[in-house]
Design a protein around this motif. Structure first.
Motif, PDB file in Angstrom:
ATOM      1  N   GLU A 474       0.983  -1.534  -0.284  1.00  0.00           N
ATOM      2  CA  GLU A 474      -0.426  -0.068   0.026  1.00  0.00           C
ATOM      3  C   GLU A 474       1.394   1.486  -0.162  1.00  0.00           C
ATOM      4  OE1 GLU A 474      -3.768  -0.945   2.363  1.00  0.00           O
ATOM      5  OE2 GLU A 474      -2.636  -1.837   3.125  1.00  0.00           O
ATOM      6  N   PRO A 475       1.390   1.432  -1.477  1.00  0.00           N
ATOM      7  CA  PRO A 475       2.022   2.177  -0.692  1.00  0.00           C
ATOM      8  C   PRO A 475       1.507   3.712  -1.119  1.00  0.00           C
ATOM      9  CG  PRO A 475       1.564   1.739  -3.262  1.00  0.00           C
ATOM     10  CD  PRO A 475       1.162   1.008  -2.476  1.00  0.00           C
ATOM     11  N   ALA A 476       0.812   4.216  -1.149  1.00  0.00           N
ATOM     12  CA  ALA A 476       0.435   5.650  -0.791  1.00  0.00           C
ATOM     13  C   ALA A 476       0.002   5.983   0.362  1.00  0.00           C
ATOM     14  CB  ALA A 476      -0.649   5.876  -2.156  1.00  0.00           C
ATOM     15  N   LEU A 477      -0.167   5.254   1.417  1.00  0.00           N
ATOM     16  CA  LEU A 477      -0.774   6.248   2.510  1.00  0.00           C
ATOM     17  C   LEU A 477       0.302   7.034   2.839  1.00  0.00           C
ATOM     18  CD1 LEU A 477      -1.118   1.847   4.445  1.00  0.00           C
ATOM     19  CD2 LEU A 477      -3.020   3.779   2.702  1.00  0.00           C
ATOM     20  N   LEU A 478      -0.243   8.273   3.260  1.00  0.00           N
ATOM     21  CA  LEU A 478       0.222   8.849   3.762  1.00  0.00           C
ATOM     22  C   LEU A 478       0.973   8.820   5.771  1.00  0.00           C
ATOM     23  CD1 LEU A 478      -2.459  11.580   3.518  1.00  0.00           C
ATOM     24  CD2 LEU A 478      -0.607  11.227   2.522  1.00  0.00           C
ATOM     25  N   ALA A 479       2.441   9.559   5.188  1.00  0.00           N
ATOM     26  CA  ALA A 479       2.431   9.325   6.636  1.00  0.00           C
ATOM     27  C   ALA A 479       1.418   9.868   8.054  1.00  0.00           C
ATOM     28  CB  ALA A 479       4.136   9.935   6.728  1.00  0.00           C
ATOM     29  N   ARG A 480       2.604   9.940   9.465  1.00  0.00           N
ATOM     30  CA  ARG A 480       1.335   9.841  10.487  1.00  0.00           C
ATOM     31  C   ARG A 480       2.272  11.300  11.190  1.00  0.00           C
ATOM     32  NH1 ARG A 480       2.896   6.587  15.262  1.00  0.00           N
ATOM     33  NH2 ARG A 480       3.987   4.969  13.920  1.00  0.00           N
ATOM     34  N   GLY A 481       1.630  11.617  12.319  1.00  0.00           N
ATOM     35  CA  GLY A 481       3.098  12.446  13.348  1.00  0.00           C
ATOM     36  C   GLY A 481       3.217  13.873  12.822  1.00  0.00           C
ATOM     37  N   VAL A 482       2.443  13.966  11.839  1.00  0.00           N
ATOM     38  CA  VAL A 482       3.099  15.838  11.288  1.00  0.00           C
ATOM     39  C   VAL A 482       1.845  16.721  11.690  1.00  0.00           C
ATOM     40  CG1 VAL A 482       3.445  17.368   9.474  1.00  0.00           C
ATOM     41  CG2 VAL A 482       4.631  15.718   9.805  1.00  0.00           C
TER      42      VAL A 482
END
Length: 516
Positions: A474-482
């Protein structure tokens, strides 16, 4: 900047870090752990007025239209990605795509495009994107220039053609390009000689730019990894131009473990006075195409039509198959190639072959006849990745491309895996090599640092939760923590959500005085 902003900037500059309580700014980021870019971190504040940072310090006594409580958060310059392929997103008709969410949600506020030799010499078109979420700078690319002048043939340019190519590179630099990029592994760029490349790179160097190279061989396809590094350094020496090695790696079974020897070559050049740097993405799989992975250079002479004919040529097909077998071996076998787009997306080459009831090479030829899809190629070791990452001249990059999680997670992954989990590098080094080092290398004035007068590109992230979510599946999952991202003074990510504000801009480089 209007007169009020200018007066405010001057007033704060005159009074130092602190400011009189009567002064008012647009945004005050308060109480975070501030990493300015190169300097030591401290707990304090960052003030923004208009599109600029107007004060940075332990305790700013300013009134603000908005205050962001950053206690417990990391406050850093917006990250700068020196190697991307986001041109289609920047040019998209879809306003959401133009925001480049995968970058903003990692804290990336500036990207460099036109890498691997793909940058168009038509800078007016390149810099024409509007209502975009991030800043961008651009290279002029060898592939675009050579393709327009020489075409796809395996031959040297004539003197007249070389002169024409030099004029194209010079013209693009005079219109704001930051450098000259190559992808010497890829046809038709792979048909060039070192001297041709150096002559064109020199045109960028004369105008204050640099030479950015996807080197001729990251593995053992032709001149070998060590030979390709030596060639890149030679181009810089012959062309009198700084050298930047794109996505440095030791690719494939024949060169794994060579990172220390490659580092030694770069260090020797730097000690000799050359300006040599590199970028790196924190993934064990590279991203390329099936043709680039398996098809030998000689079979690409003349382009796709000629290649397809060679598959059926009785005099050539056995030689072509044998070379493909060897290329598959150096890549680590059929299970090491994952197709990331098109009909076979999400399938590894061995699974495609099994489904077709054939071997891996025959399956690859069947796929290539239909389309040359992007692939993730699993070909690097952790030891090599970490050895390169520790070098002070290696900065963070993504090589963002279709179907690979590096587009959505490279900066976040580098932090979560190599700062927090593996402790390969420090947080200070991660930030410096994602901001100030990159800005200085590519020539982005006024960015990459949190300091008075700099453009207000800022990321605030949670050190306990900042991480990638994207995977190869699933290469298009947004990063978390920002939590917050500020681009040119405008809040683009607020409380972990995109605001829809498109405050990015094209960053044209001013050529060296008297060079155009």
């Amino acid at each position: 900047m209007n007169r009020f902003r200018l007066a405010l900037l001057c007033a704060i500059s005159a009074c130092g870090v602190g400011a009189a309580p009567a002064q008012r700014v647009d945004l005050l980021i308060r109480g975070g752990t501030v990493y300015p870019g190169t300097d030591a971190p401290f707990t304090g504040d960052v003030a923004v007025a208009g599109n600029r940072i107007v004060a940075v310090g332990p305790h700013l006594t300013l009134r603000a239209a908005r205050v962001i409580d950053a206690k417990g958060m990391i406050v850093a310059p917006g990250f700068i990605d020196p190697h991307t392929h986001v041109e289609d997103q920047l040019a998209s008709k879809d306003a959401q795509a133009r925001l480049v969410p995968g970058f903003l949600m990692q804290g990336v506020t500036t990207a460099v495009v036109g890498n691997d030799g793909g940058g168009s010499p038509d800078m007016a078109a390149v810099f024409g994107h509007k209502q975009i979420g991030i800043n961008y700078a651009a290279h002029v690319g060898f592939g675009a220039v050579r393709g327009a002048v020489v075409g796809e043939a395996d031959r040297a340019p004539t003197d007249a053609e070389l002169t024409r190519m030099k004029k194209m590179v010079a013209g693009a630099m005079c219109q704001g390009a930051i450098g000259f990029s190559t992808g010497l592994f890829y046809a038709p760029q792979s048909f060039s000689k070192t001297e041709e490349v150096a002559a064109l790179a020199a045109e960028a160097g004369r105008r204050g730019g640099y030479y950015d190279s996807h080197i001729r061989d990251e593995s053992s396809y032709n001149i070998g990894l060590a030979g390709a590094i030596e060639e890149a350094i030679a181009v810089g020496r012959l062309g009198h131009v700084p050298v930047h090695i794109s996505h440095i790696k030791a690719l494939g079974v024949d060169v794994q473990g060579q990172a220390p020897a490659i580092i030694a070559k770069v260090e020797a050049a730097r000690r000799a006075g050359q300006d040599v740097t590199a970028d790196q993405y924190p993934w064990s799989a590279s991203g390329t195409s099936l043709v680039a992975s398996l098809i030998p250079r000689w079979a690409q002479d003349g382009g796709r039509k000629a290649l397809l004919a060679r598959f059926d040529d009785p005099a050539l097909k056995d030689r072509l198959r044998a070379d493909m077998v060897d290329n598959l071996r150096r890549r680590g076998g059929a299970n090491a190639l994952l197709v990331t787009e098109g009909e076979f997306r999400g399938q590894r080459l061995d699974a495609i072959a099994k489904a077709q009831g054939t071997d891996a090479i025959a399956a690859a030829i069947t796929v290539i006849r239909k389309h040359d899809p992007a692939v993730a190629s699993f070909n690097q070791t952790e030891a090599d990745i970490e050895a390169f990452m520790r070098q002070p001249w290696v900065m963070t990059g993504s090589d963002a491309s279709t179907g690979h999680p590096r587009s959505y997670g490279s900066f976040a992954r580098k932090y979560a895996r190599y700062v927090v989990e593996r402790k390969t590098i420090s947080l200070h080094d991660f930030i410096e090599r994602s901001t100030a080092l990159t800005a200085d290398t590519v020539g982005l004035t006024g960015r990459g640092r949190l300091k008075r007068g700099a453009f207000a590109d800022i990321v605030i992230f949670d050190p306990k939760h900042y991480a990638e979510r994207a995977t190869y599946e699933e290469p298009a999952l947004l990063a978390r923590g920002v939590q917050t991202v500020v681009v040119n003074g405008a809040v683009a990510v607020d409380r972990g959500k995109l605001t829809g504000v498109a405050a990015g801009r094209a960053l044209k480089k001013t050529p060296r005085p008297g060079s155009c």
